[in-house]
Design a protein around this motif. Structure first.
Motif, short mmCIF file in Angstrom:
data_model
loop_
_atom_site.label_atom_id
_atom_site.label_comp_id
_atom_site.label_asym_id
_atom_site.label_seq_id
_atom_site.Cartn_x
_atom_site.Cartn_y
_atom_site.Cartn_z
N SER A 39 -6.14 30.72 -45.65
CA SER A 39 -5.32 29.63 -45.12
C SER A 39 -6.07 28.31 -44.98
N TYR A 40 -7.40 28.37 -44.76
CA TYR A 40 -8.14 27.14 -44.49
C TYR A 40 -9.36 26.94 -45.39
N GLY A 41 -9.65 27.90 -46.25
CA GLY A 41 -10.81 27.76 -47.12
C GLY A 41 -12.13 27.92 -46.40
N VAL A 42 -12.11 28.50 -45.19
CA VAL A 42 -13.34 28.68 -44.41
C VAL A 42 -14.12 29.88 -44.92
N ARG A 43 -15.39 29.66 -45.22
CA ARG A 43 -16.26 30.77 -45.60
C ARG A 43 -17.01 31.26 -44.36
N THR A 44 -17.23 32.56 -44.28
CA THR A 44 -17.85 33.14 -43.10
C THR A 44 -19.18 33.80 -43.47
N GLY A 100 -13.85 23.10 -39.27
CA GLY A 100 -15.13 23.35 -39.93
C GLY A 100 -14.93 24.03 -41.26
N ASP A 101 -16.00 24.11 -42.02
CA ASP A 101 -15.94 24.72 -43.35
C ASP A 101 -16.62 26.07 -43.41
N VAL A 102 -17.51 26.35 -42.43
CA VAL A 102 -18.25 27.61 -42.41
C VAL A 102 -18.22 28.18 -41.00
N ALA A 103 -17.92 29.46 -40.90
CA ALA A 103 -17.97 30.17 -39.61
C ALA A 103 -19.16 31.11 -39.63
N LYS A 130 -17.71 23.13 -53.20
CA LYS A 130 -16.33 22.69 -53.15
C LYS A 130 -15.57 23.51 -52.12
N THR A 131 -14.49 22.94 -51.61
CA THR A 131 -13.64 23.63 -50.66
C THR A 131 -12.20 23.49 -51.09
N CYS A 132 -11.34 24.32 -50.55
CA CYS A 132 -9.94 24.32 -50.99
C CYS A 132 -9.09 23.38 -50.15
N ASN A 133 -8.36 22.49 -50.81
CA ASN A 133 -7.32 21.71 -50.15
C ASN A 133 -6.09 22.60 -50.13
N THR A 134 -5.80 23.17 -48.97
CA THR A 134 -4.76 24.19 -48.90
C THR A 134 -3.36 23.62 -49.13
#
Length: 221
Positions: free
Chosen positions: A165-170, A114-117, A64-68
């Motif tokens: 801020s964007y729910g991006v996981r690194t 994107g969702d992952v950096a 799942k990802t966050c809808n900011t």
């Protein structure tokens, strides 16, 4: 009304907590204030995303990802039009990541796209990881500090901001074409040595405030 407070720690998370106060005045933005300077997180009705005070209302589970905007966790889509956003983007740290503003620019390319950096690339070594001649293992110029600072601290701030801020996981990307021949030593390690190596890698993940690792094994075929 009498003021009462309780700290709420999201299930399965140890990274952040939210403080809810009842019976206190709030401004039109929904942020509650105590006195003239204290900032109290505003997480009412929100399970993830920014809390208005530089922290998070909570983290989303795997898949799942966050809808900011709504502050709710939503399922990651891998089909249809939304699939274009469910992707990882490699950060070319050797190109523009030599200052704090350069690192921020690298993440700008991911935020909202994107969702992952992937912080690329780290070399696997017996002592854990290394990245010779690349910015994550160097000192970087910080405009805020007016001096060179450890790169890991700069990346850690950028990683935290991107997630909040964007729910991006690194993830720290290990390997790549340049380091494709550096995995061989792992095959000679005992189980105990591999456990030690994994612990050393985790210490790098913690140092950067990352969410995990990416094994980018590009073997020649």
């Amino acid at each position: 009304h009498s003021a009462s407070a309780r700290a709420v720690l999201p299930a399965g998370s140890s990274e952040s907590s939210s403080l809810h106060l009842r019976g206190l005045r709030s401004d039109f933005s929904g942020r509650h204030s105590v006195g003239s300077s204290a900032c109290v997180p505003s997480c009412i009705g929100r399970t993830c995303g920014a809390d208005g005070c530089g922290g998070l209302c909570g983290n989303c589970s795997v898949g799942k990802t966050c809808n900011t905007s709504s502050g709710q966790c939503i399922s990651c889509s891998t089909t249809g039009a939304a699939a274009a956003r469910y992707q990882g983007i490699y950060l070319k740290t050797w190109v523009g990541g030599w200052t704090d503003t350069g690192v921020a620019s690298l993440f700008t390319a991911v935020n909202g796209n994107g969702d992952v950096a992937y912080v690329a690339f780290f070399q696997p070594v017996v002592a854990g990881l290394d990245c010779p001649q690349q910015s994550p293992c160097s000192t970087l110029w910080s405009s805020a500090a007016g001096a060179n600072v450890p790169a890991s601290a700069v990346y850690k701030t950028a990683i935290a901001n991107s997630y909040a801020s964007y729910g991006v996981r690194t993830l720290l990307a290990i390997g790549g074409w340049s380091y494709r021949d550096n995995f061989a030593f792992l095959a000679t390690m005992t189980a105990a040595q591999l456990t030690t190596w994994a612990g050393q890698v985790k210490s790098w993940v913690d140092l950067f405030g990352a969410h995990g690792i990416d094994i980018d094994y590009e073997a020649e075929t």
